[in-house]
Design a protein around this motif. Structure first.
Motif, short mmCIF file in Angstrom:
data_model
loop_
_atom_site.label_atom_id
_atom_site.label_comp_id
_atom_site.label_asym_id
_atom_site.label_seq_id
_atom_site.Cartn_x
_atom_site.Cartn_y
_atom_site.Cartn_z
N ALA A 65 69.31 10.40 45.82
CA ALA A 65 70.07 10.73 46.96
C ALA A 65 69.71 12.09 47.48
O ALA A 65 69.55 12.42 48.61
CB ALA A 65 71.47 10.08 46.91
N ARG A 66 70.01 13.07 46.46
CA ARG A 66 69.87 14.41 47.14
C ARG A 66 68.56 14.75 47.62
O ARG A 66 68.50 15.29 48.43
CB ARG A 66 70.29 15.37 45.75
CG ARG A 66 71.78 15.56 45.49
CD ARG A 66 72.04 16.31 44.50
NE ARG A 66 71.74 16.05 43.27
CZ ARG A 66 71.93 16.47 41.96
NH1 ARG A 66 71.92 17.67 42.02
NH2 ARG A 66 71.42 15.78 40.92
N MET A 67 67.46 14.29 46.79
CA MET A 67 66.18 14.66 47.31
C MET A 67 65.95 13.92 48.68
O MET A 67 65.34 14.59 49.48
CB MET A 67 65.06 13.89 46.20
CG MET A 67 65.30 14.76 44.83
SD MET A 67 64.20 14.37 43.87
CE MET A 67 62.51 14.47 44.65
N ARG A 68 66.33 12.75 48.82
CA ARG A 68 66.18 12.16 50.14
C ARG A 68 67.11 12.72 51.32
O ARG A 68 66.61 12.74 52.41
CB ARG A 68 66.58 10.60 50.09
CG ARG A 68 65.71 9.56 49.16
CD ARG A 68 66.41 8.16 49.16
NE ARG A 68 65.44 7.29 48.26
CZ ARG A 68 65.90 6.06 48.18
NH1 ARG A 68 67.24 5.53 48.44
NH2 ARG A 68 65.11 5.38 47.41
N ALA A 69 68.01 13.46 50.89
CA ALA A 69 68.81 13.99 51.92
C ALA A 69 68.19 15.33 52.49
O ALA A 69 68.70 16.18 53.34
CB ALA A 69 70.24 14.38 51.42
N LEU A 70 67.13 16.00 51.63
CA LEU A 70 66.67 16.96 52.12
C LEU A 70 65.53 17.04 53.49
O LEU A 70 65.04 15.79 53.78
CB LEU A 70 65.33 17.29 51.26
CG LEU A 70 66.11 18.00 49.71
CD1 LEU A 70 64.68 18.02 48.75
CD2 LEU A 70 66.70 19.19 49.74
N ALA A 71 65.90 17.84 54.38
CA ALA A 71 65.26 17.93 55.27
C ALA A 71 63.76 18.17 55.47
O ALA A 71 63.18 18.73 54.31
CB ALA A 71 65.83 19.02 56.66
N PRO A 72 62.80 17.93 56.25
CA PRO A 72 61.42 18.14 56.18
C PRO A 72 60.94 19.80 55.91
O PRO A 72 60.31 19.96 55.10
CB PRO A 72 60.71 17.87 57.41
CG PRO A 72 61.64 16.66 58.20
CD PRO A 72 63.14 17.24 57.61
N ARG A 73 62.06 20.59 56.60
CA ARG A 73 61.70 22.08 56.41
C ARG A 73 61.96 22.34 54.95
O ARG A 73 61.39 23.41 54.55
CB ARG A 73 62.52 23.04 57.37
CG ARG A 73 63.72 22.75 57.14
CD ARG A 73 64.73 23.64 58.13
NE ARG A 73 66.04 23.69 58.06
CZ ARG A 73 66.95 22.89 58.39
NH1 ARG A 73 66.53 21.67 59.11
NH2 ARG A 73 68.05 22.75 58.20
N GLN A 74 63.00 21.61 54.26
CA GLN A 74 63.15 22.10 52.98
C GLN A 74 62.11 21.65 52.04
O GLN A 74 61.71 22.22 50.93
CB GLN A 74 64.63 21.60 52.53
CG GLN A 74 65.67 22.06 53.12
CD GLN A 74 67.06 21.15 53.05
OE1 GLN A 74 67.23 19.96 53.20
NE2 GLN A 74 67.97 22.03 52.55
N TRP A 75 61.28 20.39 52.39
CA TRP A 75 60.51 19.89 51.48
C TRP A 75 59.33 21.21 51.53
O TRP A 75 58.48 21.25 50.68
CB TRP A 75 59.95 18.41 52.08
CG TRP A 75 60.69 17.35 51.21
CD1 TRP A 75 61.67 16.80 51.97
CD2 TRP A 75 60.60 17.06 49.96
NE1 TRP A 75 62.07 16.05 51.03
CE2 TRP A 75 61.63 16.02 49.84
CE3 TRP A 75 59.92 17.53 49.01
CZ2 TRP A 75 61.69 15.41 48.52
CZ3 TRP A 75 60.21 17.05 47.58
CH2 TRP A 75 61.19 15.91 47.50
N VAL A 76 58.91 21.55 52.82
CA VAL A 76 57.91 22.38 53.10
C VAL A 76 58.29 23.71 52.26
O VAL A 76 57.16 24.15 51.56
CB VAL A 76 57.93 22.99 54.62
CG1 VAL A 76 56.80 23.92 54.85
CG2 VAL A 76 57.35 21.65 55.40
N ARG A 77 59.38 24.12 52.07
CA ARG A 77 59.63 25.44 51.20
C ARG A 77 59.48 24.91 49.80
O ARG A 77 59.00 26.04 49.20
CB ARG A 77 61.20 25.67 51.58
CG ARG A 77 61.78 26.93 50.86
CD ARG A 77 63.22 27.34 51.39
NE ARG A 77 63.51 27.59 52.74
CZ ARG A 77 63.09 28.73 53.12
NH1 ARG A 77 63.01 29.75 52.27
NH2 ARG A 77 63.35 29.07 54.45
#
Length: 328
Positions: free
Chosen positions: A59-71
Motif C-alpha cells: 500500500a505504501r509503494m502504491r501511494a507513491l507519486a510518479p515523481r517519487q518513483w523517478v527519485r
C-alpha cells in the motif's frame, strides 16, 4: 543530544564503519564482472529485506507519486550503480586515493545543498564540522597521481555519494528505512542487469568462485542489508546533513583495517586525519556544544530544572510541551 539523536548518530556511524571495513571484500572482486556482481549483491539484498519491510508495504509503494518513483530510480542509478561505476572508472587512470578525496568532500556539499533545497541557510556548526571531516578524510587517504579523466570520474563519484543521501530525503518518510532499502536494491539490481547486458554482453554474469561468493555475500548481507537500514534509520533521526558527517568514518575504517590484511599501513597521517574526522563529527553533531554547556552549568550554581513527567507513551513533557515522536 537527546536519546533519539544519539541513537541516530550511532546508527549512521555503524553503517559507515561497515562500508569502510568492506573495502577488503571489494579487492577480491577485481576479476568478477562489475555489473553481474552488483546484480547479485543488490538482488540478494532485496530478497532479504522484503520480509523486514513490515505490514502495508504494498500500500505504501502504491501511494507513491510518479515523481517519487523517478527519485527512487535516480537514487539507485546515481547513488548506487553510478557511484560504483564512477569509482571503478576513476581508478583506471588515477590512484584510489583521488576518488576517495573527492568522496570525502560529500559532507560539505550535503551541508550546503540540503538546507538550500529546504529554503534555509546552512547550519554553521554542521558546515564547520563537515569541513573538518573533509580535511581529515583527505589526510587519512593522502593524494595520488591522476589525469583529467580520473578527476572527472572522481567528481562523478562525489555526485553519487551526495545523491545517495539527498535523493532519499523526500521518500524516506513515506517508505521508512527498511522498505526504502528494499525498493532501491530492487531497482539497482535491474539497472545493473541492463548495464551488464549493454557493456559485457553474454559474459555479464558468471558463477563466482568460493572467494568471490564470500565477498558478494558479505556485501549483500552486511554492507547492504545491515548497512543501508542502519544508514537510513540514522538519517531519519538526525537528518541528511548530520548523517553525512559520519561518511568521514569510511576512510578511517578502511585505513584502520588495511594493516590487518596486509594491504596498507596506519601511520601518523592516518592518526591525525582520524582525529580531525572525530573532531568534525563531534562539532557538527552537537556533541561539543553539549559538553561545553555541561561545563558551563557545572561551573556555577544550577537553576532549578523543570520536572519531566511521563504521560502514557513514556515520552517526557517539559512545561507542558511534549517531546516529539520520531517515525520508524
Amino acid at each position: 543530544m537527546n536519546v533519539t539523536t544519539t541513537r541516530g548518530a550511532l546508527l549512521a556511524a555503524f553503517a559507515c564503519v561497515l562500508v569502510g571495513a568492506s573495502f577488503t571484500a571489494n579487492s577480491v572482486l577485481g576479476e568478477y564482472p562489475y555489473a553481474g556482481g552488483q546484480f547479485l549483491r543488490y538482488g540478494l539484498a532485496c530478497l532479504l529485506l522484503l520480509p523486514l519491510a513490515g505490514k502495508g508495504s504494498t500500500a505504501r509503494m502504491r501511494a507513491l507519486a510518479p515523481r517519487q518513483w523517478v527519485r527512487l530510480i535516480l537514487l539507485a542509478a546515481i547513488g548506487m550503480v553510478g557511484f560504483n561505476l564512477a569509482v571503478i572508472a576513476a581508478e583506471r587512470t588515477a590512484e584510489p586515493a583521488v576518488p576517495g578525496v573527492f568522496v570525502g568532500c560529500a559532507p560539505v556539499v550535503v551541508a550546503v545543498l540540503v538546507p538550500l533545497l529546504d529554503g534555509r541557510g546552512p547550519r554553521r556548526a554542521v558546515l564547520y564540522g563537515a569541513l573538518l571531516v573533509a580535511v581529515g578524510a583527505c589526510a587519512v587517504q593522502g593524494w595520488g597521481r591522476t589525469d583529467g579523466a580520473g578527476l572527472a570520474f572522481s567528481v562523478c563519484a562525489l555526485a553519487g555519494e551526495v545523491g545517495f543521501a539527498v535523493l532519499a530525503v523526500p521518500v524516506l518518510r513515506p517508505l521508512g528505512p527498511r522498505l526504502l532499502s528494499a525498493t532501491v536494491c530492487a531497482v539497482a539490481a535491474l539497472e545493473s542487469a541492463a548495464v551488464g547486458v549493454l557493456v559485457d554482453g553474454a559474459g555479464w554474469l558468471r558463477r563466482p568462485d568460493a572467494a568471490e561468493a564470500a565477498a558478494l555475500l558479505w556485501q549483500a548481507v552486511v554492507v547492504t542489508v545491515v548497512g543501508f537500514v542502519c544508514w537510513y534509520m540514522g538519517m531519519q533521526r538526525i537528518g541528511a546533513e548530520r548523517a553525512t558527517l559520519f561518511s568521514g568514518l569510511i576512510p578511517v575504517a578502511a585505513a584502520g583495517t588495511a594493516p590487518l590484511v596486509g594491504t596498507g599501513s596506519y601511520g601518523l597521517a592516518q592518526a591525525a586525519g582520524s582525529a580531525l574526522v572525530g573532531l568534525g563529527v563531534a562539532l557538527g553533531s552537537g556533541a561539543l556544544n553539549l559538553t561545553a554547556a555541561s561545563r558551563r552549568i557545572g561551573g556555577r550554581a544550577r537553576r532549578a530544572a523543570p520536572a519531566a513527567t511521563f504521560r502514557g507513551n513514556d515520552r517526557p513533557e517539559w512545561r507542558g510541551v511534549r517531546a516529539p515522536e520520531m517515525p520508524e
